[in-house]
Motif scaffolding. Structure first.
Motif, PDB file in Angstrom:
ATOM      1  N   UNK A 163       0.865  -1.177   0.000  1.00 20.59           N
ATOM      2  CA  UNK A 163       0.000   0.000   0.000  1.00 20.59           C
ATOM      3  C   UNK A 163       0.900   1.225   0.000  1.00 20.59           C
ATOM      4  N   UNK A 164       0.854   1.976  -1.073  1.00 18.22           N
ATOM      5  CA  UNK A 164       1.708   3.157  -1.166  1.00 18.22           C
ATOM      6  C   UNK A 164       1.121   4.309  -0.364  1.00 18.22           C
ATOM      7  N   UNK A 165       1.958   5.326  -0.142  1.00 18.86           N
ATOM      8  CA  UNK A 165       1.478   6.466   0.656  1.00 18.86           C
ATOM      9  C   UNK A 165       0.260   7.107   0.017  1.00 18.86           C
ATOM     10  N   UNK A 166       0.192   7.062  -1.299  1.00 18.00           N
ATOM     11  CA  UNK A 166      -0.942   7.654  -2.020  1.00 18.00           C
ATOM     12  C   UNK A 166      -2.215   6.824  -1.862  1.00 18.00           C
ATOM     13  N   UNK A 167      -2.080   5.609  -1.264  1.00 17.33           N
ATOM     14  CA  UNK A 167      -3.240   4.740  -1.124  1.00 17.33           C
ATOM     15  C   UNK A 167      -3.346   3.711  -2.236  1.00 17.33           C
ATOM     16  N   UNK A 168      -2.519   3.875  -3.273  1.00 20.72           N
ATOM     17  CA  UNK A 168      -2.525   2.934  -4.390  1.00 20.72           C
ATOM     18  C   UNK A 168      -1.929   1.597  -3.919  1.00 20.72           C
ATOM     19  N   UNK A 169      -2.569   0.498  -4.348  1.00 22.67           N
ATOM     20  CA  UNK A 169      -2.075  -0.828  -3.976  1.00 22.67           C
ATOM     21  C   UNK A 169      -1.442  -1.479  -5.198  1.00 22.67           C
ATOM     22  N   UNK A 170      -0.213  -2.001  -5.022  1.00 23.57           N
ATOM     23  CA  UNK A 170       0.440  -2.678  -6.144  1.00 23.57           C
ATOM     24  C   UNK A 170       1.182  -3.900  -5.622  1.00 23.57           C
ATOM     25  N   UNK A 171       1.474  -4.876  -6.486  1.00 23.11           N
ATOM     26  CA  UNK A 171       2.158  -6.079  -6.023  1.00 23.11           C
ATOM     27  C   UNK A 171       3.567  -5.761  -5.518  1.00 23.11           C
ATOM     28  N   UNK A 172       3.992  -6.489  -4.498  1.00 24.64           N
ATOM     29  CA  UNK A 172       5.354  -6.338  -3.985  1.00 24.64           C
ATOM     30  C   UNK A 172       6.337  -6.607  -5.110  1.00 24.64           C
ATOM     31  N   UNK A 173       7.394  -5.787  -5.177  1.00 28.78           N
ATOM     32  CA  UNK A 173       8.389  -5.974  -6.224  1.00 28.78           C
ATOM     33  C   UNK A 173       9.793  -5.854  -5.642  1.00 28.78           C
ATOM     34  N   UNK A 174      10.589  -6.909  -5.840  1.00 31.45           N
ATOM     35  CA  UNK A 174      11.982  -6.850  -5.368  1.00 31.45           C
ATOM     36  C   UNK A 174      12.728  -5.737  -6.082  1.00 31.45           C
ATOM     37  N   UNK A 175      12.376  -5.532  -7.361  1.00 33.18           N
ATOM     38  CA  UNK A 175      13.042  -4.501  -8.162  1.00 33.18           C
ATOM     39  C   UNK A 175      12.844  -3.121  -7.527  1.00 33.18           C
ATOM     40  N   UNK A 176      11.648  -2.891  -6.989  1.00 30.93           N
ATOM     41  CA  UNK A 176      11.382  -1.587  -6.358  1.00 30.93           C
ATOM     42  C   UNK A 176      12.194  -1.425  -5.073  1.00 30.93           C
ATOM     43  N   UNK A 177      12.336  -2.533  -4.331  1.00 35.30           N
ATOM     44  CA  UNK A 177      13.168  -2.497  -3.118  1.00 35.30           C
ATOM     45  C   UNK A 177      14.597  -2.147  -3.522  1.00 35.30           C
ATOM     46  N   UNK A 178      15.072  -2.833  -4.581  1.00 35.06           N
ATOM     47  CA  UNK A 178      16.444  -2.607  -5.040  1.00 35.06           C
ATOM     48  C   UNK A 178      16.655  -1.164  -5.485  1.00 35.06           C
ATOM     49  N   UNK A 179      15.680  -0.601  -6.212  1.00 31.46           N
ATOM     50  CA  UNK A 179      15.900   0.757  -6.713  1.00 31.46           C
ATOM     51  C   UNK A 179      15.878   1.767  -5.570  1.00 31.46           C
ATOM     52  N   UNK A 180      15.053   1.491  -4.539  1.00 33.78           N
ATOM     53  CA  UNK A 180      15.034   2.370  -3.381  1.00 33.78           C
ATOM     54  C   UNK A 180      16.361   2.350  -2.642  1.00 33.78           C
ATOM     55  N   UNK A 181      16.928   1.156  -2.511  1.00 30.78           N
ATOM     56  CA  UNK A 181      18.177   1.012  -1.768  1.00 30.78           C
ATOM     57  C   UNK A 181      19.367   1.486  -2.618  1.00 30.78           C
ATOM     58  N   UNK A 182      19.241   1.289  -3.926  1.00 25.87           N
ATOM     59  CA  UNK A 182      20.338   1.655  -4.841  1.00 25.87           C
ATOM     60  C   UNK A 182      20.722   3.128  -4.682  1.00 25.87           C
ATOM     61  N   UNK A 183      19.696   3.973  -4.520  1.00 28.68           N
ATOM     62  CA  UNK A 183      19.952   5.410  -4.361  1.00 28.68           C
ATOM     63  C   UNK A 183      20.808   5.671  -3.131  1.00 28.68           C
ATOM     64  N   UNK A 184      20.486   4.966  -2.038  1.00 28.70           N
ATOM     65  CA  UNK A 184      21.232   5.164  -0.790  1.00 28.70           C
ATOM     66  C   UNK A 184      22.652   4.616  -0.900  1.00 28.70           C
ATOM     67  N   UNK A 185      22.880   3.728  -1.885  1.00 24.89           N
ATOM     68  CA  UNK A 185      24.178   3.064  -2.006  1.00 24.89           C
ATOM     69  C   UNK A 185      25.109   3.738  -3.013  1.00 24.89           C
ATOM     70  N   UNK A 186      24.680   4.874  -3.573  1.00 26.85           N
ATOM     71  CA  UNK A 186      25.509   5.538  -4.575  1.00 26.85           C
ATOM     72  C   UNK A 186      26.904   5.830  -4.031  1.00 26.85           C
ATOM     73  N   UNK A 187      27.920   5.428  -4.785  1.00 26.41           N
ATOM     74  CA  UNK A 187      29.293   5.685  -4.375  1.00 26.41           C
ATOM     75  C   UNK A 187      29.811   4.718  -3.323  1.00 26.41           C
ATOM     76  N   UNK A 188      28.990   3.749  -2.920  1.00 22.82           N
ATOM     77  CA  UNK A 188      29.397   2.773  -1.905  1.00 22.82           C
ATOM     78  C   UNK A 188      29.782   1.458  -2.571  1.00 22.82           C
ATOM     79  N   UNK A 189      30.630   0.667  -1.927  1.00 22.10           N
ATOM     80  CA  UNK A 189      31.042  -0.614  -2.533  1.00 22.10           C
ATOM     81  C   UNK A 189      29.959  -1.682  -2.415  1.00 22.10           C
ATOM     82  N   UNK A 190      28.803  -1.411  -3.016  1.00 15.91           N
ATOM     83  CA  UNK A 190      27.682  -2.356  -2.961  1.00 15.91           C
ATOM     84  C   UNK A 190      27.362  -2.771  -4.394  1.00 15.91           C
TER      85      UNK A 190
END
Ligand SMILES: [Zn+2]
Length: 157
Positions: A49-76
């Motif tokens: 359930x997104x903050x906007x109230x929209x419901x969408x299927x869980x996606x590993x890709x979305x988790x990865x893209x969210x974390x990827x931003x935080x990992x910029x420039x890191x050895x990940x």
């Protein structure tokens, strides 16, 4: 489940096997009309359930893209991100819920991300735990330091 060979609308399950990660079930099926055999993979649905109230299927890709931003420039690596996303999905599915909000996913990411990279963890936590002041960062860093000390003590035993 329609038969992929003759489109017959019924099929019989002849074998079921749970995948190694326990997240899906593979079924061997046979069509009673033409005798054709095929496999299906079934996964329990998990919605976000997104903050906007929209419901969408869980996606590993979305988790990865969210974390990827935080990992910029890191050895990940991308591989690290994939492993993390899988750990998050497993943790969420183990709670047995079928719906989860994005904030809870954010919290589920914090643990494994902390193990992966402390700087990326701080960046990510600053968003998900809504750090507002330098003191919030200070406190989070203090907790990381304490943990590190505990680990060193345990390693030294
Ligand atoms: Zn058939």
């Amino acid at each position: 489940m329609h038969c992929p060979f003759c489109r017959h609308s019924d099929s019989r399950v002849i074998d079921s096997r749970t995948s190694d990660d326990g997240l899906s079930i593979r079924r061997r099926r046979q069509c009673p009309k033409c005798g054709g055999r095929f496999s299906t993979i079934e996964t329990a649905s998990l919605n976000v359930i997104k903050r906007s109230g929209v419901i969408e299927p869980f996606s590993r890709e979305k988790v990865m893209s969210g974390v990827r931003k935080a990992c910029q420039g890191r050895p990940v690596t991308e591989g690290d991100l994939a492993v993390l996303a899988q750990a998050v999905e497993e943790a969420v599915r183990q709670t047995g819920v079928s719906q989860i909000d994005t904030n809870e996913i954010g919290l589920a990411i914090l643990g494994p991300l902390r193990e992966l990279d402390e700087i990326a963890y701080l960046r990510f936590a600053s968003v998900y735990q809504a750090f507002e002041t330098l003191e919030d960062f200070d406190e989070a860093i203090g907790l990381l330091r304490e943990d590190r000390l505990h680990k060193q003590e345990r390693a030294g035993e």
